[in-house]
Motif scaffolding. Structure first.
Motif, PDB file in Angstrom:
ATOM      1  N   ARG A   1     -16.001   7.269  -6.513  1.00  0.00           N
ATOM      2  CA  ARG A   1     -16.131   6.811  -5.132  1.00  0.00           C
ATOM      3  C   ARG A   1     -14.753   6.531  -4.534  1.00  0.00           C
ATOM      4  N   ILE A   2     -14.665   6.686  -3.242  1.00  0.00           N
ATOM      5  CA  ILE A   2     -13.378   6.545  -2.559  1.00  0.00           C
ATOM      6  C   ILE A   2     -12.990   5.080  -2.425  1.00  0.00           C
ATOM      7  N   ALA A   3     -11.810   4.754  -2.930  1.00  0.00           N
ATOM      8  CA  ALA A   3     -11.273   3.398  -2.814  1.00  0.00           C
ATOM      9  C   ALA A   3     -10.141   3.418  -1.795  1.00  0.00           C
ATOM     10  N   ALA A   4     -10.444   3.017  -0.564  1.00  0.00           N
ATOM     11  CA  ALA A   4      -9.457   3.092   0.513  1.00  0.00           C
ATOM     12  C   ALA A   4      -9.158   1.730   1.121  1.00  0.00           C
ATOM     13  N   GLU A   5      -9.831   0.694   0.621  1.00  0.00           N
ATOM     14  CA  GLU A   5      -9.512  -0.670   1.043  1.00  0.00           C
ATOM     15  C   GLU A   5      -8.603  -1.286  -0.023  1.00  0.00           C
ATOM     16  N   GLY A   6      -8.551  -2.591  -0.085  1.00  0.00           N
ATOM     17  CA  GLY A   6      -7.753  -3.216  -1.131  1.00  0.00           C
ATOM     18  C   GLY A   6      -6.665  -4.108  -0.593  1.00  0.00           C
ATOM     19  N   ILE A   7      -5.553  -4.136  -1.320  1.00  0.00           N
ATOM     20  CA  ILE A   7      -4.472  -5.061  -0.978  1.00  0.00           C
ATOM     21  C   ILE A   7      -3.112  -4.428  -1.249  1.00  0.00           C
TER      22      ILE A   7
ATOM     23  N   VAL B   1       3.250  -3.532  -4.573  1.00  0.00           N
ATOM     24  CA  VAL B   1       2.207  -2.703  -5.176  1.00  0.00           C
ATOM     25  C   VAL B   1       1.050  -2.550  -4.199  1.00  0.00           C
ATOM     26  N   GLU B   2       0.308  -1.458  -4.361  1.00  0.00           N
ATOM     27  CA  GLU B   2      -0.949  -1.288  -3.648  1.00  0.00           C
ATOM     28  C   GLU B   2      -2.039  -1.066  -4.676  1.00  0.00           C
ATOM     29  N   VAL B   3      -3.099  -1.866  -4.576  1.00  0.00           N
ATOM     30  CA  VAL B   3      -4.272  -1.720  -5.427  1.00  0.00           C
ATOM     31  C   VAL B   3      -5.467  -1.553  -4.501  1.00  0.00           C
ATOM     32  N   ASN B   4      -6.243  -0.496  -4.739  1.00  0.00           N
ATOM     33  CA  ASN B   4      -7.338  -0.169  -3.832  1.00  0.00           C
ATOM     34  C   ASN B   4      -8.705  -0.557  -4.367  1.00  0.00           C
TER      35      ASN B   4
ATOM     36  N   ARG C   1       0.076   2.686  -6.272  1.00  0.00           N
ATOM     37  CA  ARG C   1       1.515   2.953  -6.200  1.00  0.00           C
ATOM     38  C   ARG C   1       2.287   1.643  -6.308  1.00  0.00           C
ATOM     39  N   PHE C   2       3.578   1.766  -6.605  1.00  0.00           N
ATOM     40  CA  PHE C   2       4.420   0.572  -6.711  1.00  0.00           C
ATOM     41  C   PHE C   2       5.866   0.927  -6.404  1.00  0.00           C
ATOM     42  N   ALA C   3       6.636  -0.092  -6.085  1.00  0.00           N
ATOM     43  CA  ALA C   3       8.084   0.052  -5.911  1.00  0.00           C
ATOM     44  C   ALA C   3       8.748  -1.158  -6.562  1.00  0.00           C
ATOM     45  N   ARG C   4       9.959  -0.957  -7.080  1.00  0.00           N
ATOM     46  CA  ARG C   4      10.641  -2.024  -7.810  1.00  0.00           C
ATOM     47  C   ARG C   4      12.132  -2.001  -7.504  1.00  0.00           C
ATOM     48  N   TYR C   5      12.686  -3.175  -7.204  1.00  0.00           N
ATOM     49  CA  TYR C   5      14.123  -3.309  -6.949  1.00  0.00           C
ATOM     50  C   TYR C   5      14.656  -4.412  -7.870  1.00  0.00           C
ATOM     51  N   GLU C   6      15.564  -4.017  -8.755  1.00  0.00           N
ATOM     52  CA  GLU C   6      16.051  -4.975  -9.758  1.00  0.00           C
ATOM     53  C   GLU C   6      17.291  -5.722  -9.296  1.00  0.00           C
ATOM     54  N   SER C   7      18.202  -5.038  -8.609  1.00  0.00           N
ATOM     55  CA  SER C   7      19.461  -5.677  -8.224  1.00  0.00           C
ATOM     56  C   SER C   7      19.422  -6.109  -6.761  1.00  0.00           C
ATOM     57  N   GLY C   8      20.452  -6.874  -6.377  1.00  0.00           N
ATOM     58  CA  GLY C   8      20.568  -7.292  -4.992  1.00  0.00           C
ATOM     59  C   GLY C   8      19.635  -8.436  -4.634  1.00  0.00           C
TER      60      GLY C   8
ATOM     61  N   GLY D   1       2.302  -4.768   2.754  1.00  0.00           N
ATOM     62  CA  GLY D   1       3.257  -5.462   1.899  1.00  0.00           C
ATOM     63  C   GLY D   1       4.624  -4.808   2.030  1.00  0.00           C
ATOM     64  N   VAL D   2       5.661  -5.637   2.179  1.00  0.00           N
ATOM     65  CA  VAL D   2       7.018  -5.122   2.389  1.00  0.00           C
ATOM     66  C   VAL D   2       7.995  -5.806   1.438  1.00  0.00           C
ATOM     67  N   ILE D   3       8.914  -5.015   0.893  1.00  0.00           N
ATOM     68  CA  ILE D   3      10.063  -5.555   0.155  1.00  0.00           C
ATOM     69  C   ILE D   3      11.325  -5.033   0.829  1.00  0.00           C
TER      70      ILE D   3
END
Length: 309
Positions: A54-60, A73-76, A141-148, A161-163
């Motif tokens: 089934r299509i998971a298009a909602e979430g956080i 991160v996005e989790v649907n 999906r996810f994104a990760r920033y270690e430095s800065g 969600g924004v980084i």
């Protein structure tokens, strides 16, 4: 009957069951896909088989700072109702914590990581959530920033969600003015969704494509079609600069003072605090972005139910 890695992947997609269990099922069923599904169902591993399709298009879409590591991160899920479920929200936060700790190379690697604080993999924990909540759930999906300096912002309870990742002079990470600047930039990214960081990061082919469209527009305008090519080129330059203010974060008008660009505002704040500030990168996730949602036709659904009697 022999089977391939593609068969394992297909079975995993059909059932939502982990890779190793799918491989074992295919071994036990001699590569027969239908028998493998039955095997997993018999073992109680594929109880959520239908949900997995089934299509998971909602979430956080969530973002956070984990001891200096910035993660988005996005989790649907299938419904907005489940997206507000406390267990679902905690699961998403746990995925973000796992990303921060394990630094996975990609989504497949993340799913194989130990879920934060447990002996289960992320994929197994995801499957547990499907069984508990009763909907298809997917880490997307996810994104990760270690430095800065990494500053998170979550809009409307997880719709966006924004980084924001910045380089700042030593000691400015905790400066209230700099923190406010970073949060303002994150809010601007959430609201205006710029396509690029700055004009230097716009691919040359994109610029050329835009220029060709602009030239067609100029040539089709009776007021401009007969103008000399040199004039048309100047018009193109003006239009491209306007294009940058629409799609590039640093060239956009700053939301709290549209008389200056984000770039100029950052420079002003850097001068004010007596240091350097550079916006390196950002990630913006909007839940369900790009996922084609199923459009149910209620009348057709009722008709099919009646016909099936």
């Amino acid at each position: 009957m022999a089977f391939t890695a593609a068969d394992v992947k297909k079975l995993r997609e059909m059932t939502g069951v982990g890779m190793m269990d799918c491989k074992k099922a295919l071994v036990e069923s001699d590569g027969d896909m239908d028998k493998a599904v039955e095997y997993l169902r018999e073992k109680g591993l594929a109880a959520s088989q239908k949900k997995a399709g089934r299509i998971a298009a909602e979430g956080i879409a969530c973002a956070g700072n984990f001891d200096g590591v910035g993660v988005a991160v996005e989790v649907n899920s299938e419904t907005d109702f489940v997206a507000k479920n406390e267990k679902f929200i905690e699961f998403a936060k746990g995925v973000a914590a796992t990303v921060a700790k394990e630094n996975p190379a990609d989504l497949e690697a993340l799913l194989a990581c130990k879920y934060n604080g447990t002996d289960l993999t992320v994929e197994q924990q995801q499957q547990e959530m499907v069984l508990v909540i009763g909907e298809n759930i997917k880490v997307r999906r996810f994104a990760r920033y270690e430095s800065g300096m990494n500053v998170p912002y979550v809009h409307m309870g997880g719709r966006i969600g924004v980084i924001v990742n910045l380089d700042v002079s030593e000691g400015l990470e905790s400066n209230e003015t700099v923190q406010e600047l970073a949060k303002d930039i994150a809010m601007q990214i959430a609201a205006l969704n710029p396509s690029y960081l700055d004009k230097e990061t716009v691919p040359a082919e994109v610029v050329e494509h835009e220029k060709s469209i602009m030239m067609v527009q100029i040539n089709e305008d009776p007021k401009n079609a007969s103008k000399p090519d040199a004039i048309k080129e100047k018009m193109i330059i003006g239009k491209i600069n306007k294009y940058y203010t629409e799609v590039c974060l640093m060239q956009q008008p700053f939301v709290k003072d549209d008389k200056v660009s984000v770039e100029k505002h950052v420079a002003e704040v850097a001068k004010q605090v007596g240091g350097t500030i550079k916006v390196n990168a950002y990630t913006r996730f909007e839940r369900g972005e790009g996922i084609e949602k199923k459009q149910d036709n209620f009348a057709e659904e009722i008709a099919s139910m009646v016909a099936g009697k």
